[in-house]
Design an enzyme around this catalytic site. Structure first.
Site, PDB file in Angstrom:
ATOM      1  N   ASP A   1       0.839  -1.196   0.000  1.00 30.60           N
ATOM      2  CA  ASP A   1       0.000   0.000   0.000  1.00 30.60           C
ATOM      3  C   ASP A   1       0.876   1.249   0.000  1.00 30.60           C
ATOM      4  OD1 ASP A   1      -2.361   1.794   0.891  1.00 30.60           O
ATOM      5  OD2 ASP A   1      -3.248  -0.203   0.790  1.00 30.60           O
TER       6      ASP A   1
ATOM      7  N   HIS B   1      -3.333   5.893   3.993  1.00 31.03           N
ATOM      8  CA  HIS B   1      -4.157   4.827   3.426  1.00 31.03           C
ATOM      9  C   HIS B   1      -3.728   3.439   3.926  1.00 31.03           C
ATOM     10  CE1 HIS B   1      -5.732   2.132   0.218  1.00 31.03           C
ATOM     11  NE2 HIS B   1      -6.678   3.052   0.073  1.00 31.03           N
TER      12      HIS B   1
ATOM     13  N   SER C   1     -11.139  -0.232  -0.439  1.00 27.40           N
ATOM     14  CA  SER C   1      -9.830  -0.348   0.211  1.00 27.40           C
ATOM     15  C   SER C   1      -9.959  -0.898   1.615  1.00 27.40           C
ATOM     16  CB  SER C   1      -9.153   1.026   0.301  1.00 27.40           C
ATOM     17  OG  SER C   1      -8.495   1.353  -0.889  1.00 27.40           O
TER      18      SER C   1
END
Length: 423
Positions: free
Chosen positions: A85, A134, A294
């Protein structure tokens, strides 16, 4: 379904009616992301950090899970989950004991010329720099440790995270670096790989990424990938790596167990998982709320980590089949919106599981019994007709005898009464 679970689902459905609308960014996501070769992050990014205050309550996505029952056998100890990621922060107290920084890797050069969050970690190449937040959110949903002051915790709170930084806010990640990241995860002993990124560029199994995924699968690694957030137009399309054979592709569901409006639909979707108003960890400390497939993918990766810990001898396809088979379904089989249904962590970890290679459709309601066949008789034979007529004759004859006898008695009695009257 038990009364308790039905009550939980009803309660969360009512809360869903009061939920705030999704970020406007999703409405334009398809238009903003034309056919592309880069990998795009599947989260809205509407979250700031670090957060000074923790979110005290239990997130809705965990309210429907009986955690004591889920963790009665394992919390994921010994299982290694690679998060490919934007990096995974190892400063957040809920993630610090979970992240194996020595096994991490950074495939992007830290931006030293543009200071931002996490300046004190710049120059590190172990995958623990997360300037976007994220990857830290993704990792938290999988393995965040319990902490006083918040009801948020990861689904596998004793699993280990392998941090791999392969993308950033500029979507610098490419399919080739993704392939390298997957190979690194394999080399560092990953049992599960979570990829919350996608590209709509058609990729074959012979591409660098396709071959890397195949190598991971041959090592019994469960590969989980988000389906993508371009579903507003309702069209079916493949996204990669989610659409590669053997990858468990995860769509997003809302509080009502229906497809979230942004979630990409397709024939490759395996299951859905909560992806709306998801609470998770952010760099530096605290938690925030975000939306996207996600955050659905790591929800499933957490379940996969628990299954790997409980059934270490199972193959990757068997773990995937278990997650799909035990999902909460709206139909007897699968569809292109939520796959085989919305993942049910407790049911997936229930005792008595028998390994299977692929999910099967539910049998559905029992069929009504077939009607009894009507009896068919052949035409009357001459002998049967003679016997029938003889029976009629005997019956009629008996009636006539009775009538004659009765009439004679009546006449006799009448004469006796007249004779008696004349005397």
């Amino acid at each position: 379904m038990t009364y308790r679970k039905a009550a939980l689902l009803t309660a969360t459905a009512l809360v869903g009616l009061l939920a705030p609308p999704l970020p406007a960014a999703y409405a334009a996501s398809a238009a903003d992301r034309p056919a592309r070769g880069g990998l795009f992050l599947d989260g809205s990014g509407e979250c700031t950090f670090p957060m000074k205050k923790q979110i005290e309550g239990i997130p809705w996505s965990l309210q429907r899970v009986l955690l004591d029952e889920l963790w009665q056998d394992t919390k994921g100890k010994g299982v290694r989950v690679a998060v490919i990621d934007t990096g995974v922060d190892d400063v957040n107290p809920q993630l610090k004991p979970a992240v194996d920084a020595k096994a991490g890797k950074d495939y992007l050069k830290p931006d030293k010329e543009n200071p931002g969050p996490g300046d004190e970690m710049r120059g590190k190449t172990d995958g623990t720099v997360d300037e976007v937040g994220h990857g830290t959110k993704v990792a938290g949903i999988i393995a965040a440790r319990p902490r006083a002051g918040t009801g948020f915790v990861g689904l596998a709170p004793e699993a280990t995270i392998i941090p791999i930084r392969q993308n950033d806010e500029k979507n610098s990640g490419k399919s080739d670096t993704m392939a390298q990241a997957i190979d690194h995860a394999i080399a560092k002993g990953a049992h599960v790989i979570n990829i919350s990124q996608d590209t709509t560029q058609p990729l074959s199994t012979e591409s660098a990424m396709g071959k890397a995924v195949a190598r991971a699968l041959r090592k019994k690694i469960v590969v989980v990938a988000s389906a993508g957030n371009d579903g507003m137009d309702g069209k079916l399309k493949n996204t990669y790596p989610a659409a590669f054979p053997g990858v468990l592709a995860v769509a997003s569901s809302d509080r009502n167990n229906e497809r979230a409006v942004f979630s990409q639909s397709g024939t490759f979707v395996g299951v859905a998982a909560p992806g709306v108003d998801m609470v998770s960890t952010v760099p530096g400390g605290g938690q925030c709320v975000d939306n996207g497939t996600s955050f659905s993918a790591p929800y499933v990766s957490g379940v996969a980590a628990l299954l790997r810990a409980k059934y270490p001898e199972w193959t990757a396809p068997q773990i995937v089949a278990r997650i799909e088979q035990t999902a909460v379904r709206s139909i007897n089989g699968r569809d292109n919106h939520v796959g085989w249904g919305v993942v049910d962590p407790v049911r997936a970890l229930a005792d008595g599981a028998v390994p299977q290679e692929a999910p099967t459709a539910d049998p559905g309601p029992p069929k009504p019994p077939a009607p009894e066949p009507a009896h068919l008789a052949v035409a009357e034979t001459p002998q049967e007709r003679t016997e029938r007529l003889a029976t009629y004759a005997l019956g009629i004859g008996g009636v006539l005898v009775a009538v004659v006898a009765g009439t004679a008695i009546v006449i006799r009695d009448s004469r006796r009464r007249r004779g008696a009257a004349a005397g």
